[in-house]
Design a protein around this motif. Structure first.
Motif, PDB file in Angstrom:
ATOM      1  N   ASP A 101      51.819  59.047 -24.001  1.00 24.95           N
ATOM      2  CA  ASP A 101      52.660  60.228 -23.667  1.00 24.95           C
ATOM      3  C   ASP A 101      51.975  61.046 -24.707  1.00 24.95           C
ATOM      4  O   ASP A 101      51.851  62.205 -24.416  1.00 24.95           O
ATOM      5  N   THR A 102      51.606  60.904 -25.913  1.00 23.48           N
ATOM      6  CA  THR A 102      51.118  61.624 -27.009  1.00 23.48           C
ATOM      7  C   THR A 102      49.991  61.914 -27.039  1.00 23.48           C
ATOM      8  O   THR A 102      49.623  63.248 -27.656  1.00 23.48           O
ATOM      9  N   THR A 103      49.136  61.835 -26.287  1.00 20.25           N
ATOM     10  CA  THR A 103      47.077  61.342 -25.832  1.00 20.25           C
ATOM     11  C   THR A 103      46.719  62.656 -24.947  1.00 20.25           C
ATOM     12  O   THR A 103      48.195  63.221 -24.189  1.00 20.25           O
ATOM     13  N   ASP A 104      46.059  62.937 -24.871  1.00 20.08           N
ATOM     14  CA  ASP A 104      45.210  63.910 -23.608  1.00 20.08           C
ATOM     15  C   ASP A 104      44.807  62.530 -22.259  1.00 20.08           C
ATOM     16  O   ASP A 104      44.362  63.125 -21.922  1.00 20.08           O
ATOM     17  N   PHE A 159      46.937  61.084 -20.315  1.00 20.73           N
ATOM     18  CA  PHE A 159      48.239  61.015 -19.800  1.00 20.73           C
ATOM     19  C   PHE A 159      47.796  60.200 -18.089  1.00 20.73           C
ATOM     20  O   PHE A 159      48.685  59.397 -17.947  1.00 20.73           O
ATOM     21  N   GLY A 160      46.967  59.307 -17.363  1.00 23.75           N
ATOM     22  CA  GLY A 160      46.672  59.246 -16.777  1.00 23.75           C
ATOM     23  C   GLY A 160      46.906  57.424 -16.747  1.00 23.75           C
ATOM     24  O   GLY A 160      46.666  57.022 -16.233  1.00 23.75           O
ATOM     25  N   SER A 161      46.428  56.911 -18.251  1.00 24.32           N
ATOM     26  CA  SER A 161      46.623  56.326 -19.406  1.00 24.32           C
ATOM     27  C   SER A 161      47.993  55.751 -19.142  1.00 24.32           C
ATOM     28  O   SER A 161      48.459  54.383 -18.365  1.00 24.32           O
ATOM     29  N   ALA A 162      48.485  56.889 -18.917  1.00 26.84           N
ATOM     30  CA  ALA A 162      50.180  56.250 -19.189  1.00 26.84           C
ATOM     31  C   ALA A 162      50.403  56.329 -18.163  1.00 26.84           C
ATOM     32  O   ALA A 162      51.130  54.983 -17.871  1.00 26.84           O
ATOM     33  N   ALA A 163      50.376  57.148 -16.766  1.00 27.96           N
ATOM     34  CA  ALA A 163      50.713  56.757 -15.124  1.00 27.96           C
ATOM     35  C   ALA A 163      50.626  55.111 -15.209  1.00 27.96           C
ATOM     36  O   ALA A 163      51.000  54.628 -14.481  1.00 27.96           O
TER      37      ALA A 163
END
Length: 68
Positions: A47-50, A52-56
């Motif tokens: 969530d602290t990176t660009d 956001f799809g990875s976190a999802a």
């Protein structure tokens, strides 16, 4: 040479790790609460990176662990 793209590689890695988590949990090697902590830490970090799809994606494939 294998015919796959980065998306295939990422999805394969997520599913492999998810299966590993289930095996570790079933064997009692690592407590479920600890596995859930690992997933939460990964999501927080993503969530602290660009990316956001990875976190999802992690949330989606590891939703069982986030509910613990």
């Amino acid at each position: 040479m294998a015919d796959f793209n980065a998306g295939d590689e990422a999805l394969g890695s997520l599913v492999l790790i998810e299966e590993l988590f289930h095996a570790l949990s079933k064997s009692g090697t690592v407590p479920e609460a600890k596995l859930a902590d690992i997933v939460r830490a990964a999501v927080a970090r993503l969530d602290t990176t660009d990316h956001f799809g990875s976190a999802a994606a992690v949330r989606h494939y590891f939703e069982h662990w986030l509910a613990e």
